[in-house]
Design an enzyme around this catalytic site. Structure first.
Site, PDB file in Angstrom:
ATOM      1  NE  ARG A  34      34.035  36.496  47.417  1.00  0.00           N
ATOM      2  CZ  ARG A  34      34.403  36.392  46.164  1.00  0.00           C
ATOM      3  NH1 ARG A  34      33.504  36.156  45.247  1.00  0.00           N
ATOM      4  NH2 ARG A  34      35.644  36.577  45.798  1.00  0.00           N
ATOM      5  CG  ASP A 144      27.367  38.638  32.294  1.00  0.00           C
ATOM      6  OD1 ASP A 144      28.532  38.598  31.879  1.00  0.00           O
ATOM      7  OD2 ASP A 144      27.022  38.111  33.375  1.00  0.00           O
TER       8      ASP A 144
HETATM    9  C1  LIG Z   1      35.444  36.619  33.396  1.00  0.00           C
HETATM   10  S1  LIG Z   1      33.998  37.409  32.740  1.00  0.00           S
HETATM   11  C2  LIG Z   1      34.507  37.590  31.054  1.00  0.00           C
HETATM   12  C3  LIG Z   1      34.209  38.961  30.480  1.00  0.00           C
HETATM   13  C4  LIG Z   1      34.695  39.180  29.037  1.00  0.00           C
HETATM   14  N1  LIG Z   1      34.075  38.260  28.124  1.00  0.00           N
HETATM   15  C5  LIG Z   1      36.200  39.087  28.958  1.00  0.00           C
HETATM   16  O1  LIG Z   1      36.726  38.104  28.458  1.00  0.00           O
HETATM   17  O2  LIG Z   1      36.887  40.005  29.442  1.00  0.00           O
HETATM   18  C6  LIG Z   1      32.849  36.062  32.651  1.00  0.00           C
HETATM   19  C7  LIG Z   1      31.386  36.481  32.576  1.00  0.00           C
HETATM   20  O3  LIG Z   1      30.583  35.354  32.195  1.00  0.00           O
HETATM   21  C8  LIG Z   1      29.336  35.442  32.842  1.00  0.00           C
HETATM   22  N2  LIG Z   1      28.692  34.116  32.851  1.00  0.00           N
HETATM   23  C9  LIG Z   1      29.040  33.012  33.550  1.00  0.00           C
HETATM   24  N3  LIG Z   1      28.194  32.012  33.322  1.00  0.00           N
HETATM   25  C10 LIG Z   1      27.259  32.474  32.439  1.00  0.00           C
HETATM   26  C11 LIG Z   1      26.093  31.907  31.821  1.00  0.00           C
HETATM   27  N4  LIG Z   1      25.705  30.658  32.073  1.00  0.00           N
HETATM   28  N5  LIG Z   1      25.381  32.698  30.975  1.00  0.00           N
HETATM   29  C12 LIG Z   1      25.772  33.968  30.727  1.00  0.00           C
HETATM   30  N6  LIG Z   1      26.851  34.570  31.284  1.00  0.00           N
HETATM   31  C13 LIG Z   1      27.584  33.826  32.137  1.00  0.00           C
HETATM   32  C14 LIG Z   1      29.710  35.981  34.226  1.00  0.00           C
HETATM   33  O4  LIG Z   1      28.597  36.599  34.852  1.00  0.00           O
HETATM   34  C15 LIG Z   1      30.841  36.957  33.911  1.00  0.00           C
HETATM   35  O5  LIG Z   1      30.380  38.278  33.794  1.00  0.00           O
END
Ligand SMILES: C[S@@+](CC[C@H](N)C(=O)[O-])C[C@H]1O[C@@H](n2cnc3c(N)ncnc32)[C@H](O)[C@@H]1O
Length: 270
Positions: A34, A144
């Site tokens: 990437r 997020d």
């Molecule tokens: C796979 S998505 C899940 C979205 C939704 N909760 C669902 O289950 O469909 C995971 C999200 O977690 C966020 N994320 C990862 N680490 C994080 C952190 N330390 N603090 C806040 N958000 C985080 C990522 O940016 C991403 O948008």
């Protein structure tokens, strides 16, 4: 451009220490593929050069961009439908019963990605409360770590393929068709969701406790210790009897953390 093992280890520990995100060895090739082009365009001669810039950037923009590109933001409306059925049939009746006086329901979608999850929650709230919605303060907090997904979540604009799978009733009630390819979440739902940037590794700044927390498919990025710490923070951030929804591939291993297992990926604070 090749990434050396030592370079990967360096960014791995930086991201882990500051964001609690564990980049597994598999991500090494992902980072290489990437970023090679981006680094070349930006005139970096090595990954070391680039990581120096990330660490020196006190605004945090560089690291946020890096994380945006390696974490997956995959999500969709009404993911794990049983969770929304539980919300409507069990959790909301119980909470509205207890909060008759305050008329306050506090729900947090932690790791909300591009907004499909908090909007699905807001739609469920609207469907459950109906006309009484006006009497209730039932905004959904959605957070997020990634600004990029938050911007798109805030716009509330989605592609046809994301919306056409939903049943007709939901589509017509909550979406505005902009053209053949684009749909917009209607204002009455959009206004019920507050998007904020928040890193879950940080201390929680909330004054009031939540009735419900959704943190689904986020802890996959966390190792055992950071996950345990996060679950403790969720526990403290919930009212007694509050609910925690997690992803289906995730578990809360032992009951010592105070949560009672109810059904797949749904827990209650005892
Ligand atoms: C796979 S998505 C899940 C979205 C939704 N909760 C669902 O289950 O469909 C995971 C999200 O977690 C966020 N994320 C990862 N680490 C994080 C952190 N330390 N603090 C806040 N958000 C985080 C990522 O940016 C991403 O948008």
């Amino acid at each position: 451009m090749k990434i050396k093992e030592s370079e990967f280890n360096r960014i791995q520990s930086y991201v882990y220490k500051n964001y609690g995100i564990l980049l597994t060895e598999k991500k090494k090739t992902l980072v290489e593929s990437r970023f090679t082009h981006i680094l070349e365009v930006r005139g970096f001669t090595s990954f070391t050069d680039y990581f120096d810039t990330i660490e020196a950037d006190k605004t945090g923009k560089e690291i946020a961009e890096f994380i945006n590109k390696i974490t997956t933001n995959h999500t969709y409306f009404f993911r794990e439908e049983k969770h929304f059925a539980f919300l409507k049939e069990v959790a909301l009746p119980e909470i509205t019963y207890h909060e008759q006086q305050s008329k306050d329901i506090r729900i947090w979608s932690a790791g909300c990605s591009s907004g499909e999850e908090p909007y699905s929650i807001a739609m469920t709230l609207e469907a459950y409360l109906g006309k009484n919605k006006l009497l209730w303060d039932a905004k959904v907090l959605a957070t997020d770590i990634s600004l990029k997904v938050l911007e798109s979540a805030n716009r509330g604009e989605y592609e046809r393929i994301q919306v056409e799978k939903l049943n007709k009733d939901i589509r017509e009630r909550y979406f505005l068709k902009l053209n053949d390819e684009k749909f917009l979440v209607k204002d009455n739902i959009k206004n019920e969701v507050i998007f904020r940037k928040f890193n879950l590794v940080n201390n929680f700044p909330f004054k009031k406790k939540f009735h419900i927390i959704f943190c689904r498919n986020v802890m996959i990025y966390f190792d055992k210790d950071s996950k345990k710490e996060l679950i403790d923070k969720f526990y403290n951030a919930l009212v007694p009897g509050g609910y925690l929804f997690i992803g289906h591939s995730e578990t809360i291993e032992d009951r010592s953390q105070g949560f009672k297992y109810l059904q797949p990926a749904i827990y209650k604070k005892e």
